[in-house]
Design an enzyme around this catalytic site. Structure first.
Site, mmCIF file in Angstrom:
data_model
loop_
_atom_site.group_PDB
_atom_site.id
_atom_site.type_symbol
_atom_site.label_atom_id
_atom_site.label_comp_id
_atom_site.label_asym_id
_atom_site.label_seq_id
_atom_site.Cartn_x
_atom_site.Cartn_y
_atom_site.Cartn_z
ATOM 1 N N LYS A 159 0.853 -1.180 0.000
ATOM 2 C CA LYS A 159 0.000 0.000 0.000
ATOM 3 C C LYS A 159 0.894 1.237 0.000
ATOM 4 C CE LYS A 159 -3.042 2.829 2.767
ATOM 5 N NZ LYS A 159 -3.576 3.093 4.112
ATOM 6 N N ALA A 168 -9.538 5.677 4.680
ATOM 7 C CA ALA A 168 -9.429 6.851 5.560
ATOM 8 C C ALA A 168 -10.757 7.566 5.741
ATOM 9 C CB ALA A 168 -8.389 7.855 5.068
ATOM 10 N N ASN A 226 -8.584 1.777 10.195
ATOM 11 C CA ASN A 226 -7.779 1.460 11.367
ATOM 12 C C ASN A 226 -8.322 2.186 12.604
ATOM 13 O OD1 ASN A 226 -4.195 1.673 12.182
ATOM 14 N ND2 ASN A 226 -5.873 0.796 13.302
#
EC number: 2.8.1.10
Length: 260
Positions: free
Chosen positions: A100, A187, A209
């Protein structure tokens, strides 16, 4: 439902998760298990996966035999830094090519530096990497990354770690409609409904995350995110009813009513 395919590899789960910001590796593993994720991304500049033999190794908790490890370049602010970091990752992961790429523009917003991202992507693809790339929600630049040879484009929903959800669904739709590679929102997801909306728009997957790691109960939130992604995918495939302003449509048939 069709599986998610990235660089020729099929995955059952469309939820991709990170490994940062947890209290310890045990909580990290518990949350990942609850999420059902098969692709797990690791910040090479912040996490030990063998660089320091004296420190705990994340790969002992998240073994590559069970998960697809996706090394990322979080913390890189130039193409050169990102390329160098991923070459190190490939060595540590025995030649593993999937990665990534993210090249950040500034430490406050963590918005991607797109000129440097494009430069790094071109170099990495030539070097044999399978590049999944964090990018702005600009459909033109997303297409440029695809044409360079990236195996997935990963536009932000909103700023990294913000939990603001999807701020520009129209741009995401433009990217999705023009892409021939998987589009994965990366995100800005804050809760399960954000993940569902991303999938309902037609995204192929969601990477997150902070939304899990900073929840009051990360393991329970990971489970919720799995369900949100699955519900959104099913709703997308089912095809929602059209929106009809001021057009009532009774749920039950009106013919044959008693007294009519």
């Amino acid at each position: 439902m069709h599986q998610l395919t990235i660089a020729g590899q099929a995955y059952r789960s469309r939820l991709l998760v990170g490994t940062g910001k947890y209290k310890d590796f045990a909580e990290t593993r518990a949350a990942i298990d609850a999420s059902g994720a098969e692709i797990v991304t690791v910040a090479i500049r912040r996490t030990n996966i063998g660089q320091d033999a004296s420190q705990p190794n994340l790969l002992d908790a998240i073994p590559p035999s069970k998960f697809t490890i996706l090394p990322n370049t979080a913390g890189c602010y130039s193409a050169d830094d990102a390329v160098r970091t991923l070459h190190l990752a490939r060595e540590l992961l025995d030649g593993h090519p999937l990665c990534k790429l993210e090249v950040l523009g500034d430490p406050t917003s963590l918005f991607p530096n797109m000129p440097e991202t494009l430069k790094a992507a071109e170099t990495l693809v030539k070097d044999g990497f399978q590049v999944m790339v964090y990018c702005s929600d600009d459909p033109i630049q997303a297409k440029m990354l695809e044409e360079i040879g990236c195996v997935a484009v990963m536009p932000l929903a909103s700023l990294i770690g913000s939990g603001m959800g999807i701020l520009n669904p129209w741009n995401l739709r433009l990217i999705i409609d023009n892409a021939k590679v998987p589009v994965i929102v990366d995100a800005g997801v804050g809760t399960a409904s954000d993940a569902t909306i991303a999938m309902e728009l037609g995204c192929d997957g969601v990477l997150m995350n902070t939304a899990i790691a900073h929840a009051k109960d990360p393991v329970l939130m990971a489970s919720a995110m799995q369900k949100g992604v699955e519900a959104g995918r099913e709703a997308f495939l089912a095809g929602r009813m059209p929106r009809k302003l001021y057009s009532a449509d009774p749920s039950s048939p009106t013919s044959g009513l008693i007294g009519s």
